[in-house]
Design an enzyme around this catalytic site. Structure first.
Site, mmCIF file in Angstrom:
data_model
loop_
_atom_site.group_PDB
_atom_site.id
_atom_site.type_symbol
_atom_site.label_atom_id
_atom_site.label_comp_id
_atom_site.label_asym_id
_atom_site.label_seq_id
_atom_site.Cartn_x
_atom_site.Cartn_y
_atom_site.Cartn_z
ATOM 1 C CB ALA A 233 -59.350 17.509 21.293
ATOM 2 C CG HIS A 234 -57.954 21.463 18.720
ATOM 3 N ND1 HIS A 234 -58.154 22.808 18.577
ATOM 4 C CD2 HIS A 234 -58.176 21.197 20.031
ATOM 5 C CE1 HIS A 234 -58.475 23.315 19.733
ATOM 6 N NE2 HIS A 234 -58.511 22.382 20.626
ATOM 7 C CG ASN A 235 -53.137 21.649 17.610
ATOM 8 O OD1 ASN A 235 -54.204 22.156 17.309
ATOM 9 N ND2 ASN A 235 -51.999 21.923 16.988
#
Lengths: 340, 340, 340
Positions: A233-235
């Site tokens: 997922a993001h980051n």
């Protein structure tokens, strides 16, 4: 290649005709004529002997009717065979006339671009990149040298890949992270202005997805290997040489140290930090930060030793209940006397 | 944008030069020169100070060496920054000469159709739709206004998307449901004559799949957000504003009320009804219908309070076994006396 | 088709006008005018009566205001309706001018090749194959007769599909297995020289992935049905007629017997053998070989009966603890006397 040459390369004892030609390496159950087969156990040996294989590789303690090579470590010899018979990469094929390259893109030396590949504006490809048919490389993406995108890969705008990165078909790198603000009128998308960076030597499996960061980058460290259908997922930030096995997942902003292993179908909740060398068992669900070297299993994940003790306790639970009943009988009590 | 302007927009206290130009928003660990960085904690502050960021956004109780803006709620300010620096959507780009549009398709105003996009017979696209490169839109699919399909999306025939729907790369909408009749000669496909309907404002993540119904529609309600690699099987019906996080899944004919949340890797067995506002924890496996507002965890899923009590009991299980041993010793018994 | 004709085909009692035209089959909640709707229960009946459906199919004990057909088994009648109204396959459409077929490929009779499909060198397609838009069929892949690849499918080089195989969009067959040698300088790819073989009548769901073998073939037996987002790793071998439901997974070198069922989100660890007819419950994690006919659940998976007993024990765990406390009180002991 003949059997004697193979014996020399594998440092093996040759039992059979030195001149026997060997054309490849096969499986015990489905070898083709001319192939050599490594038999790790008796069942494999029986299969291989019954089939059309030309020769076998067996352990020091085994023998065979077919011509064979005897080695100390048949599994290591098998991997050597794979290396020996792996075909060389095909020569660069140039830019297919049906590939579509934006005039502002910069293409390195000796490219191979398949038909219907789409290379967006201001993309930079290093040397010897291989872009499969029907790939889409978004605006301003940057690829290092010797990158391979198999067919049907999608890179969103701005994604950065290091040298020797391999991405398998159907993988999607750089889609917007799953980030919304929940308001009175519904969930409103939070803009994701960051990107995805895969460092050198990363490999990404078929249909895996790695989302772009809100700001900065979702970063996959050098040498990480990401299996099919994995979700990052993001980051998230992965240190070097991590392994994520099929269908495992990292929620947003997870940080993995170096050499972390996530087995199949495991997951880590958002914002957690996992120390170097931690190992997460299959289907485990990590809900707390993990120390370096931690080995965890279960959902929610526990230290592996504790987890196995719990499983053992569970297996003895009925016996424990019977022991309590016996004590109650010995004391002339029933379960209902005052227990409820 | 300069720092004073940014201070005004964020309603922040300005500490530093008013005229300082700010070109974007970055991450503490990987900011670029000219960017502003929101630091939520001391570690982020240290990272951001050490990097090339032009300015910081910090909480009311923090201070910084770099020029900074002090705000009451740095996280809210960060989201404002994302909105402020989000690039405007690019202008419509028209129909790429290598897109393929069936003559019977109807294309709304101001379209953007990428190269190799395939728009089938009798498709209807609303106004301002953006269809990415290499997308395939099957026969008679209907898209509302302002729909975005990122690259490599597949819509099977007849799929219907409302206004402002966003579908990320690799997602597949409208494949035949997993429905077979098991017969003496094997599993025989049951025809799936229905479709998939995504209502307005739905977003679907990369490589997610939503299958068509046997009859009628698999329906995803207005404003639902579906993450990457999620599976929605045939004939499911989702109320408005549900969230399905990465790799979660609904088996066939599940009905979700409004505002249901499925955390990552969770699943719901077929034909179950889930009430409004229910929350399913990560990796949970729902085997029974859920009431409105239910909060469940575990596999099989239990009420969350009950689940946490079971986990606590498990942690104390060895201690309980030792207490039973102590009682047995006190009574001069052994575990084997009559317990087995 | 009119209602009398339909009654005859379903062997149903006709209640209503024999000449009433019926144009298709719909769902209780979203029927269209002219459609017939099968109502399995009162809720469905109420929905269907309120909508524009032309007629209903109901059980022997039900009645309806709309024209209807009364049948002994409404679910069986519903499946008959699906078969009756399934559209015939469209006629062969030939090779689209924007498909790209290598001159060395062999294409069987009556093909349908969509736009931007890429058929590599030395590929062999049987008769009546349907290759969707934007599919990529790698070098020397071999497809039997009547194979359907929906849009955006990827077959790597050398993959072999039997007759009547169906592959849904986004599926990837033949990517390199997740096999690396871990060395001092990182994980080094082990060459995968084998392939993937799908026998006759296999169906593969959207975005599923099946990896190629190191040597020999990852083999999916005749009539297996593989759902969306399923992962089959390198060197697995599935017997005939297995079912793998959405997001289930096999790690490397798993062998399934015939007729094995893997429910959703379940997984099997590497190198295990599963006997004929075994059934693995949803989210189960199989860590040991399974006998023929085994039914297992849980993670790690247990015999289903044992699993349900453990769950029952868990539910009574707090009560057991209270009984132990009561015994301690009766003996004048406390939990801490000598238990720790």
């Amino acid at each position: 290649m003949n059997l004697a040459e193979l014996a020399r390369r594998l440092d093996a004892e040759l039992v059979g005709p030195a001149e026997l030609p060997v054309t490849g390496v096969g499986a015990p159950e489905e070898a083709r004529p001319g192939q050599v087969v490594a038999a790790f156990d008796d069942a494999a040996l029986v299969s291989a002997e019954a089939g059309p294989a030309a020769a076998l590789v067996v352990g020091a303690e085994m023998s065979a009717a077919k011509p064979h090579l005897r080695v100390a470590d048949p599994r290591a010899a098998f991997e050597q065979l794979l290396d020996l018979f792996a075909p060389p990469p095909p020569p660069p094929a140039g830019i297919h006339p049906r590939a579509l390259v934006d005039p502002s893109a910069v293409i390195g030396a000796e490219p191979t671009l398949g038909p219907h590949a789409v290379i967006g504006p201001r993309v930079v490809l290093g040397d010897r990149c291989r872009i499969g048919a029907n790939c889409v490389v978004g605006e301003a993406a940057r690829l290092g040298n010797d990158v391979t995108l198999h067919a049907n890969v999608t890179l969103y705008a701005g994604v950065e890949l290091g040298d020797r990165v391999i991405v398998h078909s159907g993988a999607v790198l750089g889609a917007d992270g799953f980030g919304y603000r929940s308001t009175a009128v519904g969930h409103v998308r939070v803009p994701h202005l960051g990107t995805v960076v895969l460092e050198d030597d990363v490999e990404v499996g078929a249909n895996a997805t790695i989302d772009r960061a809100k700001v900065g980058a979702t970063r996959v460290g050098q040498g990480c290997k990401i299996d099919n259908l994995v979700l990052i997922a993001h980051n998230c930030r992965l240190g070097r040489h991590c392994l994520m096995v099929g269908q495992s997942a990292l929620a947003g902003s997870v940080e993995l140290g170096e050499g972390v292993v996530m087995a199949g179908q495991s997951g880590i909740a958002d914002h957690l930090r996992v120390g170097d060398g931690a190992v997460v068992a299959g289907q485990a669900g990590v809900m707390k930060p993990l120390s370096p070297g931690a080995r965890v299993a279960g959902s929610p994940a526990l230290d592996q030793v504790e987890y196995f003790k719990q499983l053992a306790g569970l297996r003895r639970l009925r016996q424990l209940a019977r022991r309590v009943e016996a004590l109650e009988r010995a004391l002339g009590r029933t379960a209902d006397d005052d227990a409820t």
